[in-house]
Structures are given as structure tokens and as C-alpha cells.
Write an enzyme that holds these catalytic residues in place. Structure first.
Site: not given
Ligand code: ATP
Length: 590
Positions: A254, A256, A261, A306, A346, A421, A427
């Protein structure tokens, strides 16, 4: 319940390290606590008054705590400050100063009653909810009145709690262990309590239900529309190949997107939005609320997505920074026009009155596609089932060309595990120019005076990761790069309410900055690599005896992570994992 008993238990817990012993002490505390007091006790032990999503903030300013202590002890402001700075802790200072002043009923109130847990809690809640003109005086009055009726030991914990620096070192899961033993008679039942906690985000509520209705009651706790569920989080890996090896095939890839969020709860005409840290942010996004009302074709639903800033003319995604203009309480209508947003959904957790978190990804995705109407401002996030590494890489390139940060790879048969987690979601971010591919979110715990061009402002900040096991904030780096002039001006003001004359009790650092801050503000950083270091206590002994982990060439990305609380910062455990990943990718490159 008498507060003195609570204070005695807190004192015992403070001197205890092992998790087993802690669980024992806690479970006997839970057994001694009347059922109706258990929820309140649970919140206090978490250092909270209410579940996070209600937004009740504990943490009075240092100055106010010192003034209250001076009034209650009859000592001068100077004497109080000395005791505080010398002992390095407001609680210890209170204990020392009040010992000499006669204990309960000082200030001549001979009739004073022993403090109860309820009274302490209610007063702290009143203090937290008081705001506006004259609020400082009313807070002070309330706090002094508590302290006047407190024994020195009680005062120690009242002040620490009020300042938000209660440090019992009890992790949430230790509390769940103890509740399972004390209330359900079986430690193995902790799992049931944990999943109830994950879907309600409310520890006091879950412990209350366990006490009143036992196991059967807890088992009935389900995701409720209106109460935020703890979000599922993603692990990280270094390449499409590593992801394929981990998930197998196919992989659901998917986009990102780099926005905020949103957890969207819809109940007929009523829509509530919650942030990543489960704060209610409905008022920030009246447009998103309208989108959910109009374009989610299910009466009762909980969806995740998002929200991203977009260019109104072209519909293109804009960088995250643009979205920050929307984080304000006033003039929303105006900023809404200036900075329009789109919602990319999502996940679907609850649809048509039914909890579907237990269903596999593919089923939830199908539901999502069924209920989310595709419009200019709403759509299910682009996703593709990929079989090969090449396909995944292609999809990643596409995502990046369209302004995404990378992709999130999901296991097609994975269920939604609240609060976890795991490698069900992974990711994969675009390569940055530096070698570490992921950013690290750290908490500001101190600042150093600047030199040269930075004379008069702080030149560098001391940052900490979060040690979730011990609820501590060990330092990992000192950072001076990446700050714009505007940020250098802005940071001291933003951090003012967290200033501390002493090293906060939940902070660990060998480096001593010119000023300490209570851990609160989280910023995003990037570094060239993680290195072993004897100077920094984060992950001490985890990889090598006598060494912790530090960031090499750290840089502030310019992003203040308002949507993260200190407990959401990158954890020590994650740093250790990232160190492992870095080793792996380095050996591949060689
Ligand atoms: P965490 O992993 O703790 O949320 P973070 O916000 O730093 O920390 P990110 O690297 O930003 O982590 O990755 C997770 C975040 O990515 C999710 O919390 C969400 O806000 C965002 N995100 C964007 N697209 C997607 C998707 N398709 N599926 C899930 N999350 C997504």
C-alpha cells in the site's frame, strides 16, 4: 481507601526492580483496594487521571509546586528551592521539609481527617481541569490544602503526581499481570485483560470491569464506536527482498502517505476523529468529518486513514509540514480553505455495527472498498497485491513519484492487532541521503547554551529515546543541526512549560545540559548511523557490556511530532532492532 496505604505501596514499589516482585506487591495492593476505587488507582499509577483520549493533562508547573510546598511547610521560597535542587526531586524535598512541620493537620487544622485516595484524586482532577483567569491561585489553594492534610510520605507522592513525574517504573503490562492475579485469580488471564485494554485504551475501565464483573465481563469488552482503539503499528525492514522473505507471497503493498493518522468513528450523523496518540481531534478537521459523514456508506463504522494536505488546483499531495497549519484551535474555517486535505482510508475495523478486527486483511480491505466512496477528497489508499520483489519495487517507485514516503507491506491474512507492532505490517521507506533509512522520534530532555551565531539562544538539544520496560527516558544524542533560525527562536518558548531546575526523575543521562526539560516534546531526527557509545545510557549493555547506543551525525528533520506523546517516541527496543538491521544492510553492501 486511605491514601497513606497507597503511598506506602508506592514507596515499596519504588525500591523494587524485578518484574515478578513488582507484580506481587501490586497484586496485594489491588486486593486491598475497594473495588470502586480500583479504576482511580489504576489511572494514578499510570501517572494519569483519565484515559489519554479525554485530554485531561496532569503536570503543574515547577514554580507552582515549589510555592505550594513553601506555603505548606512554612519555609521560605529560598529554602524550598535549595532542598529541591539539592535532592533533585520534588517528592524528596517535600518529605524532608514537611518532616519538621508536624505532619498531618499542620497549619493549625487540628480537625484534619486522614487523606483518602478519592480526595487526592478529586483534588488533582480539579487542578487539572482548572483554567483561565485566576486559575493559578485556585490550583495553588487546592494543592496547599491537600499538602496541609498530608503526611510527609503522602506529600512526596502527591507532589510527584501533580507535577507529572511520578516514577514507579511499573509498565502497563505489569499492572495487567497483577490485575489478572488479584482480580481474576490467574496470571494467564492477563491476555484477556490486555486485549480489552487495547480495544478501549482505558486501563481504569478494564480493571474496573474485571473487579466488578470478573472474567466474563472482561471477555465481553469489544471495540466501541466512540472509544479509540490502540493503533496497530508497523515494523520496519531494509528492502523489498527482506519483506518478501518475511511475509511470503503474495504481499499486499500500500502507499505510505506522509500525513496524519486518523481513526474515524462514525455513528449515524455523529463523527469523532482520534489522532495517533488517541487524542480527540475532531475539531481540527471539520472537512474530514464532513467527508466521513457523506462518503462512508455505513451507519456505524470505525475506519482508519491518513489525512494529507493537497494542492487544491491539482489534487497533488503536499509535504507533511503543510498539514501542521491545521493544528490550531482558532480560525479553522479560514485555514481549512487555505490548506485543503484529502482522506486516504487504509483500514476498516468496524462496519455496519460489526467488529471486523478479527478478520484477515483481504476481507477488511474488501469492506473498505465497499464502504468508502471514491471522490476528489476520499478514497481507499492505493494498494496492490504483489507476487515478486520486482513488482514490489515498481510499486514503491510509483508511490514515491506520487509524493509518498514509501510503502507499507501487509500480510494478506493478518488480523488487526490493536496496540501491536509486528511484522504483519512492514514499512519500507525511500532511501534518504544518509545511511539510516528510517527517521527516529526522540524526546527533548535538555538544552545547551549556544556560541557564535547562536549566542543567546540554545545551540544544541539533548534527546532521549523511550525505555518502555522501565518507563524511563535515557539520552541518545545531542543535536544541533537542522534547526532553522525560526525554530531556534521558537523552541525555548515551546519548551518553557517543561523546564526543570533538576534532572527529572524519569530521565537518565551522563551528559548534563545547561537546562533540563521534563520529557514531553517529541521531534523527528535522522542520522547517518547508530553507533555504540559509552556516553549514552540508551540500550546500555544490550549489545555490548558498558556501551549504549548513540546517533551519529544526527539532524533535526524540521518536524515536531505533535501527534506523538513522550511514550510514543522511538523505543530503546526499536533502536536495538534498527542497529541489527543496519549491520545486516552494511554486510550486504560490502
Ligand atoms: P509509528 O510506526 O510508531 O506509527 P511513525 O509514525 O514514525 O511511528 P511511520 O514510519 O510514520 O511511523 O509509519 C507508520 C504510520 O504510517 C502510521 O501510523 C500511519 O500514520 C502512516 N501510514 C501511511 N500510510 C499507511 C498505510 N497504507 N497503512 C498503514 N499506515 C500508514
Amino acid at each position: 481507601m486511605k491514601y497513606s496505604l497507597v503511598a506506602e505501596y508506592f514507596d515499596k514499589l519504588e525500591g523494587t526492580r524485578g518484574r515478578l516482585q513488582m507484580t506481587e506487591i501490586l497484586s496485594s495492593l489491588f486486593k486491598e483496594t475497594p473495588r470502586s476505587d480500583l479504576p482511580v488507582l489504576a489511572y494514578l499509577m499510570q501517572g494519569k487521571l483519565r484515559p489519554d483520549y479525554e485530554g485531561v493533562e496532569l503536570g503543574i508547573a515547577e514554580k507552582l509546586a515549589l510555592r505550594a510546598l513553601s506555603m505548606a511547610s512554612g519555609r521560605t521560597a529560598e529554602e524550598v528551592k535549595d532542598a529541591y535542587v539539592k535532592s533533585g526531586d520534588i517528592g524528596t524535598a517535600a518529605q524532608i521539609l514537611l518532616k519538621g512541620s508536624g505532619g498531618r493537620g499542620r497549619q493549625g487544622s487540628l480537625t484534619s481527617e486522614p487523606l483518602t485516595l478519592r480526595r487526592v484524586y478529586d483534588s488533582l482532577l480539579t487542578i487539572a481541569k482548572t483554567s483561565g483567569g485566576g486559575s493559578i491561585d485556585s490550583k495553588l489553594k487546592e494543592l496547599v490544602s491537600l499538602l496541609n492534610d498530608a503526611t510527609p510520605l503522602e506529600a512526596k507522592y502527591i507532589l510527584r503526581t501533580a507535577m507529572g513525574v511520578l516514577r514507579l517504573g511499573v509498565a502497563d503490562y505489569t499492572m495487567l499481570d497483577a490485575a489478572a492475579v488479584a482480580l481474576l485469580g490467574d496470571k494467564a488471564k492477563r491476555k484477556v485483560l490486555e486485549s480489552a485494554y487495547n480495544v478501549t485504551s482505558d486501563l481504569g475501565f478494564v480493571i474496573g470491569v474485571a473487579a466488578e464483573h470478573g472474567l466474563a465481563g472482561v471477555e465481553k469488552i469489544r471495540l466501541q464506536v466512540g472509544k479509540p482503539i490502540r493503533p496497530m503499528l508497523a515494523e520496519r525492514l531494509e528492502s523489498a527482498q527482506a519483506i518478501r522473505d518475511k511475509i511470503g507471497k503474495p504481499v499486499a503493498a500500500e502507499y505510505k502517505l506522509d500525513g496524519e493518522r486518523l481513526q474515524m468513528h462514525k455513528d449515524g450523523e455523529k463523527v469523532e476523529l482520534f489522532s495517533r496518540r488517541l487524542e480527540r481531534i475532531t475539531l481540527h478537521y471539520p472537512d474530514a468529518v464532513k467527508f466521513v459523514k457523506e462518503h462512508v456508506k455505513s451507519r456505524k463504522a470505525v475506519l482508519e486513514g491518513e489525512v494529507v494536505a493537497i494542492n487544491a488546483d491539482t489534487g497533488e499531495y503536499l509535504p507533511f509540514q503543510e498539514l501542521m497549519h491545521r493544528r490550531r484551535k482558532h480560525g479553522i474555517e479560514e485555514t481549512m480553505k487555505q490548506y485543503p486535505v484529502a482522506v486516504n482510508f487504509f483500514d476498516a475495523l468496524f462496519v455496519d455495527g460489526k467488529d471486523i478486527t478479527g478478520q484477515p486483511y483481504v476481507r477488511r480491505r474488501a469492506e473498505l472498498e465497499r464502504v468508502v466512496e471514491v471522490t476528489e477528497f476520499t478514497r481507499p489508499i492505493p494498494a496492490k497485491m504483489v507476487e515478486t520483489v520486482e513488482e514490489m519495487e515498481k510499486f514503491m517507485e510509483l508511490a514515491i513519484t506520487e509524493g509518498c514516503e514509501g510503502i507499507v507491506a501487509k500480510k494478506p491474512d493478518g488480523v488487526y492487532r490493536a496496540g501491536a507492532r509486528e511484522f504483519t505490517w512492514i514499512k519500507l521507506k525511500r532511501e534518504y541521503s544518509s545511511e539510516l533509512t528510517d527517521t527516529i522520534d526522540l524526546v527533548i530532555i535538555g538544552a545547551f547554551h549556544g556560541r557564535g551565531r547562536r549566542t543567546g539562544v540554545y545551540g544544541a538539544y539533548l534527546l532521549a529515546a523511550y525505555d518502555a520496560e522501565r518507563k524511563m527516558f535515557p539520552s541518545v544524542t545531542k543535536i544541533g543541526t537542522g534547526f532553522s533560525d525560526a525554530n531556534l527562536e521558537r523552541f525555548p518558548k515551546m519548551l518553557k512549560p517543561c523546564e526543570s531546575m533538576v534532572k527529572p526523575p524519569n530521565v537518565e543521562s551522563k551528559l548534563v545540559p545547561d537546562i533540563w526539560y521534563r520529557p514531553k516534546v517529541v521531534i523527528e531526527t535522522i542520522a547517518s548511523e547508530l553507533t555504540l557509545s559509552p556516553t549514552y545510557p540508551a540500550a546500555m549493555d544490550a549489545i555490548r557490556k558498558g556501551s549504549g547506543l548513540a546517533l551519529r551525525f544526527p539532524k533535526f528533520t524540521g518536524r515536531i511530532r505533535d501527534e506523538k506523546g513522550p511514550g510514543d517516541a522511538t523505543t530503546v527496543k526499536e533502536l536495538v532492532e534498527m542497529y541489527g538491521l543496519q549491520k545486516r544492510s552494511q554486510s550486504v553492501q560490502r
